[in-house]
Design a protein around this motif. Structure first.
Motif, PDB file in Angstrom:
ATOM      1  N   MET A  94       3.911   3.827   1.910  1.00  0.00           N
ATOM      2  CA  MET A  94       2.867   3.446   2.868  1.00  0.00           C
ATOM      3  C   MET A  94       3.053   1.989   3.295  1.00  0.00           C
ATOM      4  O   MET A  94       2.920   1.644   4.477  1.00  0.00           O
ATOM      5  CB  MET A  94       1.484   3.649   2.242  1.00  0.00           C
ATOM      6  CG  MET A  94       1.097   5.103   2.037  1.00  0.00           C
ATOM      7  SD  MET A  94      -0.556   5.281   1.307  1.00  0.00           S
ATOM      8  CE  MET A  94      -1.555   4.511   2.582  1.00  0.00           C
ATOM      9  N   TRP A  95       3.358   1.122   2.333  1.00  0.00           N
ATOM     10  CA  TRP A  95       3.620  -0.287   2.645  1.00  0.00           C
ATOM     11  C   TRP A  95       4.809  -0.426   3.593  1.00  0.00           C
ATOM     12  O   TRP A  95       4.755  -1.185   4.574  1.00  0.00           O
ATOM     13  CB  TRP A  95       3.868  -1.038   1.344  1.00  0.00           C
ATOM     14  CG  TRP A  95       4.533  -2.372   1.511  1.00  0.00           C
ATOM     15  CD1 TRP A  95       3.964  -3.512   1.982  1.00  0.00           C
ATOM     16  CD2 TRP A  95       5.895  -2.685   1.194  1.00  0.00           C
ATOM     17  NE1 TRP A  95       4.885  -4.532   1.992  1.00  0.00           N
ATOM     18  CE2 TRP A  95       6.072  -4.053   1.513  1.00  0.00           C
ATOM     19  CE3 TRP A  95       6.961  -1.957   0.677  1.00  0.00           C
ATOM     20  CZ2 TRP A  95       7.298  -4.704   1.318  1.00  0.00           C
ATOM     21  CZ3 TRP A  95       8.181  -2.601   0.494  1.00  0.00           C
ATOM     22  CH2 TRP A  95       8.347  -3.952   0.813  1.00  0.00           C
ATOM     23  N   GLN A 104       7.800  -6.075  -2.618  1.00  0.00           N
ATOM     24  CA  GLN A 104       6.427  -5.882  -3.064  1.00  0.00           C
ATOM     25  C   GLN A 104       6.458  -5.167  -4.403  1.00  0.00           C
ATOM     26  O   GLN A 104       7.414  -4.437  -4.719  1.00  0.00           O
ATOM     27  CB  GLN A 104       5.642  -5.064  -2.039  1.00  0.00           C
ATOM     28  CG  GLN A 104       4.155  -4.975  -2.297  1.00  0.00           C
ATOM     29  CD  GLN A 104       3.473  -6.329  -2.220  1.00  0.00           C
ATOM     30  OE1 GLN A 104       3.352  -6.998  -3.238  1.00  0.00           O
ATOM     31  NE2 GLN A 104       3.058  -6.729  -1.019  1.00  0.00           N
ATOM     32  N   HIS A 141       7.411   0.001  15.443  1.00  0.00           N
ATOM     33  CA  HIS A 141       7.499   1.269  16.166  1.00  0.00           C
ATOM     34  C   HIS A 141       8.752   1.233  17.043  1.00  0.00           C
ATOM     35  O   HIS A 141       9.064   0.216  17.650  1.00  0.00           O
ATOM     36  CB  HIS A 141       6.245   1.457  17.028  1.00  0.00           C
ATOM     37  CG  HIS A 141       6.255   2.719  17.831  1.00  0.00           C
ATOM     38  ND1 HIS A 141       5.982   3.946  17.261  1.00  0.00           N
ATOM     39  CD2 HIS A 141       6.513   2.934  19.149  1.00  0.00           C
ATOM     40  CE1 HIS A 141       6.071   4.871  18.206  1.00  0.00           C
ATOM     41  NE2 HIS A 141       6.384   4.275  19.362  1.00  0.00           N
ATOM     42  N   ARG A 193       5.996   1.775   5.716  1.00  0.00           N
ATOM     43  CA  ARG A 193       5.661   2.253   7.063  1.00  0.00           C
ATOM     44  C   ARG A 193       4.885   1.187   7.850  1.00  0.00           C
ATOM     45  O   ARG A 193       5.094   1.028   9.054  1.00  0.00           O
ATOM     46  CB  ARG A 193       4.836   3.538   6.969  1.00  0.00           C
ATOM     47  CG  ARG A 193       5.583   4.734   6.415  1.00  0.00           C
ATOM     48  CD  ARG A 193       4.765   6.021   6.582  1.00  0.00           C
ATOM     49  NE  ARG A 193       5.312   7.093   5.782  1.00  0.00           N
ATOM     50  CZ  ARG A 193       4.816   7.474   4.600  1.00  0.00           C
ATOM     51  NH1 ARG A 193       3.748   6.851   4.107  1.00  0.00           N
ATOM     52  NH2 ARG A 193       5.368   8.461   3.933  1.00  0.00           N
ATOM     53  N   ARG A 194       3.994   0.477   7.174  1.00  0.00           N
ATOM     54  CA  ARG A 194       3.221  -0.562   7.863  1.00  0.00           C
ATOM     55  C   ARG A 194       4.118  -1.707   8.322  1.00  0.00           C
ATOM     56  O   ARG A 194       3.855  -2.339   9.348  1.00  0.00           O
ATOM     57  CB  ARG A 194       2.116  -1.102   6.944  1.00  0.00           C
ATOM     58  CG  ARG A 194       0.974  -0.130   6.710  1.00  0.00           C
ATOM     59  CD  ARG A 194      -0.228  -0.852   6.109  1.00  0.00           C
ATOM     60  NE  ARG A 194       0.089  -1.472   4.828  1.00  0.00           N
ATOM     61  CZ  ARG A 194      -0.083  -0.887   3.648  1.00  0.00           C
ATOM     62  NH1 ARG A 194      -0.558   0.345   3.584  1.00  0.00           N
ATOM     63  NH2 ARG A 194       0.213  -1.531   2.539  1.00  0.00           N
ATOM     64  N   GLU A 195       5.167  -1.975   7.563  1.00  0.00           N
ATOM     65  CA  GLU A 195       6.045  -3.099   7.884  1.00  0.00           C
ATOM     66  C   GLU A 195       7.047  -2.765   8.985  1.00  0.00           C
ATOM     67  O   GLU A 195       7.587  -3.668   9.620  1.00  0.00           O
ATOM     68  CB  GLU A 195       6.804  -3.538   6.623  1.00  0.00           C
ATOM     69  CG  GLU A 195       5.925  -4.081   5.511  1.00  0.00           C
ATOM     70  CD  GLU A 195       5.271  -5.409   5.898  1.00  0.00           C
ATOM     71  OE1 GLU A 195       5.787  -6.072   6.816  1.00  0.00           O
ATOM     72  OE2 GLU A 195       4.240  -5.752   5.295  1.00  0.00           O
TER      73      GLU A 195
END
Length: 686
Positions: A477-478, A456, A485, A480-482
């Motif tokens: 932040m990007w 990205q 868990h 972490r979203r990818e």
């Protein structure tokens, strides 16, 4: 275990006035090869401005002094034995026996045109921190180079030093055809039957050489006033005894601890040069019998007992590992396991398996841990690196015998988790920052389970360092979203050009509520390896070769550059381009034009280190710090920088003062696609 480190300097000089020596280069190379052979002399070969083999027909006395000074400083930093060999022409003044080593413009009418050999050797042996000096002098009148004992006794060490000298001829005698060096190199390679596991400059070696050389008297001299040597002043291991030289023998660290504990228990006494398992079993039996008069000093006796028990366990564990790893036990595997276990590189010693096990049982045992916990950690690291499961029945049997099942399982779990964490990384590249700060950054999320990294691009708004910090925050932040868990990001690689690496500390940028380095391990990389450049494949392949060579080094594989070397940039660039620097490069000071220095060095070295701007550590202190803490790098820098922000902020010198650009095998693999791809400009993109 500084006793495992040995340094060498072989100097071969031609002299115009005395005529060329046809055998000089051959003799110097063969002697250097024998002394740097890991199975023989065990000395570390060096490249760079003053390599360990210095041959020339244009050398000056200043060149000799600088070369010897460089190796003396390195030996001092490592607490090492130094082997110094001088090959060439020599003369003694009228009515004197002092030997002078001749270089290009030396003449027998000028002492200043040559090098005072006695002074050179005395100053090296008298340097505090050096574990001993072995000198080989292959010149005419060589015995004149033996220093006066009074010069050592009156030195800064008050005589507490060790020196052994081998000379090619008597003080009034010529030496011919480099016979000493050629015969010595051949003898070191062939060995001396019956001389024991190691060769010393003693009567046996001297007589062996005298049998091979006629017409000149091979001589020797020895000075020993060091009451606390790390080990014997051996010249080389004896190939004639190589089959049993290391079999069933206690290493230097074990011998040191056992000698100290026995001295504490029974008073000073000379320990045997070799300690075998049978010797230890006899001592164990003697201790177990006990005596009434020992009760007054039961603590000292218990110390001896602990050391003997530990060393006997080394023998048992060696047999276990030889069985489990019969087809895969290599020196590289042992070094890798030692680093994974957190052992310093010096723990590898001269016989890696034995010496690493001794370090595990004698130095790596935590005070509050279970008995043998250090040993459990190393064995687990070794088998983990070899790909052997923690449920292997042989490992479980060994662990049960020592009551280490939990410790072994914990270590395996820790190593597996750490490997998984290292494979998960966010890479942020400032590759477009040609002059100042970039307008946007590229980010890649590397995940061990993914075939291709996610990519990205993020704008830097506003510009400058603050804009870059904002873009890094957006990239995180990007990422972490990818991430699925419960995976957590811990490692961030920042690739930047040299002009930013010289003055920008990315771990100190505030990203969100915290400084970036407060919660993440940040490793600076050079963005030049991600540029569109035809030579990227070439420099990356050279870096891979250098890393492979560095992985076999017992000590820190760093070639240091001082301020003198930076004065002539064209000469330095020539040495770089001819491959004379093929390891990590350290700049031992903070130059005013650091940006230009990094621009020059970064394409030629996978790892570059330098002191943080504004710090002024002593050169020897800086080099010693890197040597001591090398095994912690680069990951250990994250904690070091955090300490520097707090209690260590104003210390004289600490690991947090070291800046680095680090390109390991994993990073070079990440760079591989950039070596061949065609990069389009933003305007050309669809």
């Amino acid at each position: 275990m500084a006793e495992a480190v040995r340094h060498v300097q072989v100097i071969a000089a031609q002299c115009t006035a005395m005529g060329p020596l046809s055998q000089l280069e051959k003799a110097a190379r063969e002697l250097h090869d024998a002394l740097t052979d890991p199975m023989l002399g065990g000395c570390q070969a060096r490249t760079g401005e003053y390599p360990s083999l210095l041959i020339g027909d244009d050398l000056t006395p200043q060149d000799i002094d600088k070369a010897v000074d460089a190796v003396v400083r390195q030996a001092k930093a490592d607490g090492a034995v130094l082997v110094l060999a001088l090959l060439g022409h020599g003369f003694t003044p009228p009515q004197r026996t002092d030997l002078y080593f001749m270089v290009r413009n030396s003449t027998t009418q000028s002492l200043r045109s040559a090098v005072d050999v006695g002074r050179l050797i005395t100053e090296a042996a008298d340097e505090p921190g050096i574990d001993g000096v072995i000198a080989i002098v292959d010149t005419c009148h060589a015995a004149g180079g033996v220093p006066d004992a009074g010069r050592l006794a009156g030195g800064v060490r008050a005589g507490r030093s060790r020196l052994a000298i081998l000379t090619a001829a008597a003080a009034d005698q010529p030496a011919r055809d480099m016979c000493l060096s050629l015969s010595l190199a051949r003898t070191l390679k062939d060995g001396v039957p019956g001389a024991g596991p190691a060769l010393y400059i003693d009567r046996t070696l001297a007589e062996t050489l005298r049998d091979q050389v006629s017409g000149q008297v091979i001589g020797r001299a020895e000075y020993d006033q060091d009451p606390f040597p790390l080990e014997g002043l051996w010249l080389a291991r004896n190939p004639s005894n190589i089959a049993n030289a290391h079999a069933d023998v206690v290493g230097p660290l074990g011998l040191q601890d056992l000698s100290q504990s026995v001295d504490m228990w029974r008073g000073p006494r000379r320990s045997p040069g070799r300690l075998t398992r049978s010797t230890l079993l006899e001592l164990e039996k003697f201790i177990s019998c006990g005596r009434v008069d020992d009760e007054l000093d039961s603590a000292s006796r218990a110390w001896v007992d602990d050391v003997v028990t530990a060393l006997l366990e080394v023998f048992r564990t060696k047999e276990f590992l030889a069985d489990v790893l019969a087809g895969s036990l290599t020196s590289d595997l042992l070094r890798s396991a030692g680093r994974l276990a957190g052992f310093p590189s010096r723990a590898e010693g001269t016989v890696p398996l034995r010496d690493l096990l001794e370090y595990a049982v004698l130095r790596a045992q935590p005070l509050d841990g279970a008995p043998w916990k250090g040993l459990a950690r190393f064995v687990a690291a070794l088998l983990h690196e070899a790909g052997i499961s923690h449920v292997d029945p042989r490992l479980q049997e060994w662990a049960r015998r020592l009551h280490l099942v939990t410790e072994v399982n914990d270590a395996f779990g820790e190593f597996a988790e750490a490997r998984q964490r290292r494979a998960l990384r966010l890479v942020v590249s400032l590759v477009g920052a040609w002059t100042e700060w970039p307008e946007e950054v590229d980010a890649w999320l590397l995940h061990g389970s993914a075939d291709l990294p996610l990519h990205q691009r993020f704008p830097c708004e506003p510009g400058g360092a603050h804009g870059v910090a904002q873009a890094i925050g957006a990239a995180m932040m990007w990422a972490r979203r990818e991430l699925p868990h419960p995976e957590l990001l811990e490692h961030v690689d920042i690739a930047a050009p040299a002009h930013l690496l010289a003055r920008w500390y990315p771990e100190e940028e505030k990203v969100g509520r915290y400084l970036l380095g407060a919660k993440y391990s940040v490793i600076p990389r050079w963005s030049g390896r991600l540029d569109e450049a035809e030579d990227n494949a070439e420099i990356n392949d050279a870096a891979r070769k250098a890393l492979k060579k560095m992985s076999s080094c017992a000590a820190a594989p760093v070639e240091w550059i001082d301020s003198d070397a930076l004065l002539d940039r064209s000469a330095l660039e020539y040495r770089l381009s001819t491959g004379q620097y093929d390891a990590a490069i350290g700049v031992d000071h903070s130059p005013d034009d650091l940006e230009e220095v990094l621009e020059l060095l970064l394409p030629f070295a996978p790892i570059v280190l330098w002191p943080r701007s504004g710090t002024r550590p002593d050169q020897d202190q800086l080099r010693g710090l890197v040597q001591e803490r090398w095994h912690e790098l680069p990951d250990g820098l994250a904690a070091a920088y955090r300490h520097r922000w707090g209690a260590h902020q104003h210390c004289v010198a600490c690991l947090g003062d070291i800046r680095t650009v680090w390109h390991d095998e994993g990073w070079l693999e990440f760079c591989r696609p950039f070596e061949y791809r065609v990069v389009t400009t933003p305007e050309e993109e669809a």
